[in-house]
Design a protein around this motif. Structure first.
Motif, PDB file in Angstrom:
ATOM      1  N   VAL A   1       1.082  -0.777   0.626  1.00  0.00           N
ATOM      2  CA  VAL A   1      -0.142  -0.300   0.234  1.00  0.00           C
ATOM      3  C   VAL A   1       0.734   1.685   0.113  1.00  0.00           C
ATOM      4  N   ARG A   2       2.170   1.272   0.923  1.00  0.00           N
ATOM      5  CA  ARG A   2       2.752   2.248   0.398  1.00  0.00           C
ATOM      6  C   ARG A   2       3.510   2.710  -0.385  1.00  0.00           C
TER       7      ARG A   2
ATOM      8  N   GLN B   1      -0.062   5.304  -0.485  1.00  0.00           N
ATOM      9  CA  GLN B   1      -1.077   5.691   0.049  1.00  0.00           C
ATOM     10  C   GLN B   1      -0.073   5.482   2.154  1.00  0.00           C
ATOM     11  N   ASP B   2       0.438   5.995   2.626  1.00  0.00           N
ATOM     12  CA  ASP B   2       0.734   6.445   3.509  1.00  0.00           C
ATOM     13  C   ASP B   2       0.197   5.597   5.318  1.00  0.00           C
ATOM     14  N   SER B   3      -1.233   6.677   4.659  1.00  0.00           N
ATOM     15  CA  SER B   3      -1.710   6.986   5.159  1.00  0.00           C
ATOM     16  C   SER B   3      -2.676   5.879   5.435  1.00  0.00           C
ATOM     17  N   ILE B   4      -3.266   4.657   4.642  1.00  0.00           N
ATOM     18  CA  ILE B   4      -4.039   3.952   4.485  1.00  0.00           C
ATOM     19  C   ILE B   4      -2.433   2.483   5.640  1.00  0.00           C
TER      20      ILE B   4
END
Length: 131
Positions: free
Chosen positions: A88-89, A93-96
């Motif tokens: 995901v990173r 999408q660091d937040s997810i």
């Protein structure tokens, strides 16, 4: 040597991803994700072999299998959460990814509670009663 295969696949995928990213960013991400999944699946056999050795050691030492099973599940949760967060990173999408890591930590804590309880009970039983 398997590490040479793993590094080779990683390097080829990285070069292809960098080339493709300019024209089709989504394909670059898909390639990176599939490469990660392929490498993970490649290593599952190794992980399974280690798990069997640890279970055998636990059985021979008299440790109840529920403890070893729980520890192996905790290790599995940690690896899977980290792997998912990295994919995901990679998609930006660091937040997810942070949420996936947090969820992994919570699940590890939930799995560890029975073992922690038994350790605390054992320590309490070793302490002298009443003062």
């Amino acid at each position: 040597m398997e590490i040479i295969q793993i590094v080779g696949i990683g390097l080829i995928a990285t070069i292809l991803t960098l080339v493709i990213r300019e024209q089709k960013p989504i394909f670059a991400f898909v390639l990176a994700a599939f490469t990660g999944i392929y490498l993970f699946l490649f290593l599952i056999g190794k992980i399974d072999a280690v798990m069997k050795v640890l279970e055998n050691l636990a059985n021979r030492s008299g440790i109840p299998s529920v403890y070893m099973s729980t520890i192996l599940k905790i290790i599995g949760i940690a690896y899977i959460a980290e792997f998912g967060a990295q994919i995901v990173r990679d998609a930006g999408q660091d937040s997810i990814a942070s949420k996936i890591e947090f969820a992994g930590k919570v699940l590890i804590l939930v799995m560890a509670v029975p073992i922690i309880s038994i350790i605390v009970e054992t320590v309490l039983n070793l302490l002298p009663a009443g003062g």
